[in-house]
Design a protein around this motif. Structure first.
Motif, mmCIF file in Angstrom:
data_model
loop_
_atom_site.group_PDB
_atom_site.id
_atom_site.type_symbol
_atom_site.label_atom_id
_atom_site.label_comp_id
_atom_site.label_asym_id
_atom_site.label_seq_id
_atom_site.Cartn_x
_atom_site.Cartn_y
_atom_site.Cartn_z
ATOM 1 N N SER A 111 0.825 -1.218 0.000
ATOM 2 C CA SER A 111 0.000 0.000 0.000
ATOM 3 C C SER A 111 0.858 1.266 0.000
ATOM 4 O O SER A 111 0.375 2.341 -0.335
ATOM 5 C CB SER A 111 -0.973 0.007 1.182
ATOM 6 N N SER A 112 2.133 1.143 0.346
ATOM 7 C CA SER A 112 3.017 2.314 0.339
ATOM 8 C C SER A 112 3.652 2.545 -1.040
ATOM 9 O O SER A 112 4.301 3.566 -1.250
ATOM 10 C CB SER A 112 4.118 2.161 1.392
ATOM 11 N N ASN A 113 3.469 1.612 -1.964
ATOM 12 C CA ASN A 113 4.003 1.760 -3.326
ATOM 13 C C ASN A 113 2.884 2.230 -4.255
ATOM 14 O O ASN A 113 1.740 1.821 -4.112
ATOM 15 C CB ASN A 113 4.574 0.435 -3.845
ATOM 16 N N ALA A 114 3.228 3.058 -5.210
ATOM 17 C CA ALA A 114 2.219 3.672 -6.075
ATOM 18 C C ALA A 114 2.171 3.047 -7.467
ATOM 19 O O ALA A 114 2.004 3.743 -8.452
ATOM 20 C CB ALA A 114 2.480 5.168 -6.168
ATOM 21 N N THR A 115 2.299 1.727 -7.559
ATOM 22 C CA THR A 115 2.202 1.078 -8.859
ATOM 23 C C THR A 115 0.871 0.343 -8.965
ATOM 24 O O THR A 115 0.235 0.038 -7.950
ATOM 25 C CB THR A 115 3.351 0.065 -9.065
ATOM 26 N N ASP A 116 0.455 0.064 -10.192
ATOM 27 C CA ASP A 116 -0.789 -0.682 -10.391
ATOM 28 C C ASP A 116 -0.709 -2.072 -9.774
ATOM 29 O O ASP A 116 -1.663 -2.542 -9.158
ATOM 30 C CB ASP A 116 -1.105 -0.801 -11.881
ATOM 31 N N GLU A 117 0.447 -2.724 -9.938
ATOM 32 C CA GLU A 117 0.629 -4.056 -9.368
ATOM 33 C C GLU A 117 0.517 -4.023 -7.845
ATOM 34 O O GLU A 117 -0.149 -4.860 -7.245
ATOM 35 C CB GLU A 117 1.980 -4.624 -9.784
ATOM 36 N N SER A 118 1.133 -3.025 -7.212
ATOM 37 C CA SER A 118 1.050 -2.889 -5.753
ATOM 38 C C SER A 118 -0.380 -2.627 -5.308
ATOM 39 O O SER A 118 -0.836 -3.160 -4.295
ATOM 40 C CB SER A 118 1.952 -1.759 -5.272
ATOM 41 N N SER A 119 -1.091 -1.836 -6.077
ATOM 42 C CA SER A 119 -2.491 -1.545 -5.757
ATOM 43 C C SER A 119 -3.338 -2.819 -5.825
ATOM 44 O O SER A 119 -4.189 -3.056 -4.960
ATOM 45 C CB SER A 119 -3.026 -0.490 -6.718
ATOM 46 N N ASP A 120 -3.105 -3.649 -6.848
ATOM 47 C CA ASP A 120 -3.837 -4.914 -6.983
ATOM 48 C C ASP A 120 -3.560 -5.846 -5.802
ATOM 49 O O ASP A 120 -4.477 -6.476 -5.267
ATOM 50 C CB ASP A 120 -3.459 -5.621 -8.281
ATOM 51 N N VAL A 121 -2.302 -5.921 -5.390
ATOM 52 C CA VAL A 121 -1.938 -6.796 -4.273
ATOM 53 C C VAL A 121 -2.513 -6.249 -2.969
ATOM 54 O O VAL A 121 -3.053 -7.006 -2.161
ATOM 55 C CB VAL A 121 -0.408 -6.981 -4.183
ATOM 56 N N SER A 122 -2.433 -4.942 -2.764
ATOM 57 C CA SER A 122 -3.022 -4.329 -1.561
ATOM 58 C C SER A 122 -4.515 -4.621 -1.493
ATOM 59 O O SER A 122 -5.047 -4.930 -0.424
ATOM 60 C CB SER A 122 -2.812 -2.814 -1.561
ATOM 61 N N HIS A 123 -5.169 -4.539 -2.640
ATOM 62 C CA HIS A 123 -6.600 -4.822 -2.695
ATOM 63 C C HIS A 123 -6.885 -6.275 -2.330
ATOM 64 O O HIS A 123 -7.806 -6.566 -1.550
ATOM 65 C CB HIS A 123 -7.128 -4.488 -4.098
ATOM 66 N N ALA A 124 -6.100 -7.215 -2.863
ATOM 67 C CA ALA A 124 -6.280 -8.634 -2.539
ATOM 68 C C ALA A 124 -6.061 -8.892 -1.045
ATOM 69 O O ALA A 124 -6.802 -9.653 -0.416
ATOM 70 C CB ALA A 124 -5.334 -9.488 -3.375
ATOM 71 N N LEU A 125 -5.058 -8.231 -0.469
ATOM 72 C CA LEU A 125 -4.799 -8.388 0.973
ATOM 73 C C LEU A 125 -5.904 -7.760 1.806
ATOM 74 O O LEU A 125 -6.294 -8.310 2.847
ATOM 75 C CB LEU A 125 -3.440 -7.770 1.322
ATOM 76 N N ALA A 126 -6.435 -6.622 1.367
ATOM 77 C CA ALA A 126 -7.542 -5.981 2.088
ATOM 78 C C ALA A 126 -8.787 -6.863 2.054
ATOM 79 O O ALA A 126 -9.492 -6.996 3.064
ATOM 80 C CB ALA A 126 -7.832 -4.604 1.484
ATOM 81 N N ILE A 127 -9.043 -7.492 0.916
ATOM 82 C CA ILE A 127 -10.188 -8.409 0.819
ATOM 83 C C ILE A 127 -9.981 -9.610 1.733
ATOM 84 O O ILE A 127 -10.908 -10.040 2.426
ATOM 85 C CB ILE A 127 -10.425 -8.837 -0.643
ATOM 86 N N LEU A 128 -8.760 -10.144 1.762
ATOM 87 C CA LEU A 128 -8.454 -11.262 2.665
ATOM 88 C C LEU A 128 -8.697 -10.856 4.113
ATOM 89 O O LEU A 128 -9.369 -11.569 4.870
ATOM 90 C CB LEU A 128 -7.008 -11.722 2.473
ATOM 91 N N ALA A 129 -8.165 -9.715 4.522
ATOM 92 C CA ALA A 129 -8.330 -9.252 5.905
ATOM 93 C C ALA A 129 -9.804 -9.035 6.237
ATOM 94 O O ALA A 129 -10.277 -9.431 7.311
ATOM 95 C CB ALA A 129 -7.535 -7.965 6.125
#
Length: 141
Positions: A93-111
């Motif tokens: 979530s601290s990185n501003a790339t599309d890939e980082s955003s996708d992974v942050s979103h997947a982790l947020a959904i998991l949490a």
């Protein structure tokens, strides 16, 4: 990993099964390790592991069995001890790339999925990792 989780009907108790008594070679153990504090994160693997564990949690029911409770305790303890979910979320979530955003979103959904399924245990904040997850939920908002 993602296709396996979507195509199977395994539960959290199933993925915590080990071939050898006392062994720590369960699928859940590996998923927790992948989704915990690391020196080098692989976005693709973290994203796949997040989506796979989310699918498994959605298929699991809180049957309040001893086995299910033990799995949830392991996951909550891993939040505090290993940075499970939280460390990779903070990293991506601290990185501003599309890939980082996708992974942050997947982790947020998991949490969020984990929190919804285990709200009674997490809300009481009586186990290790609960307060850290609640803080993460606030940060996600």
């Amino acid at each position: 990993l993602g296709a396996w989780a979507e195509g199977t009907q395994v539960s959290l108790v199933d993925v915590n099964f080990t071939r050898t008594q006392g062994s720590s070679d369960s699928i859940l153990t590996f998923l927790i390790l992948i989704l915990s504090r690391q020196s080098n994160y692989n976005a693709k693997i973290i994203g796949m592991a997040s989506r796979a564990l989310t699918e498994i949690i959605l298929r699991s029911t809180s049957d309040f069995s001893e086995s299910h409770n033990r799995v949830i305790s392991v996951m909550l303890q891993s939040v505090r001890e290993r940075g499970f979910i939280i460390s990779p979320f903070n990293h991506f979530s601290s990185n501003a790339t599309d890939e980082s955003s996708d992974v942050s979103h997947a982790l947020a959904i998991l949490a969020s999925t984990f929190g919804c399924e285990e709200i009674e245990r997490i809300a009481t904040c009586k186990e290790p990792g609960c307060s850290e997850l609640i803080e993460l939920y606030i940060n996600i908002q």
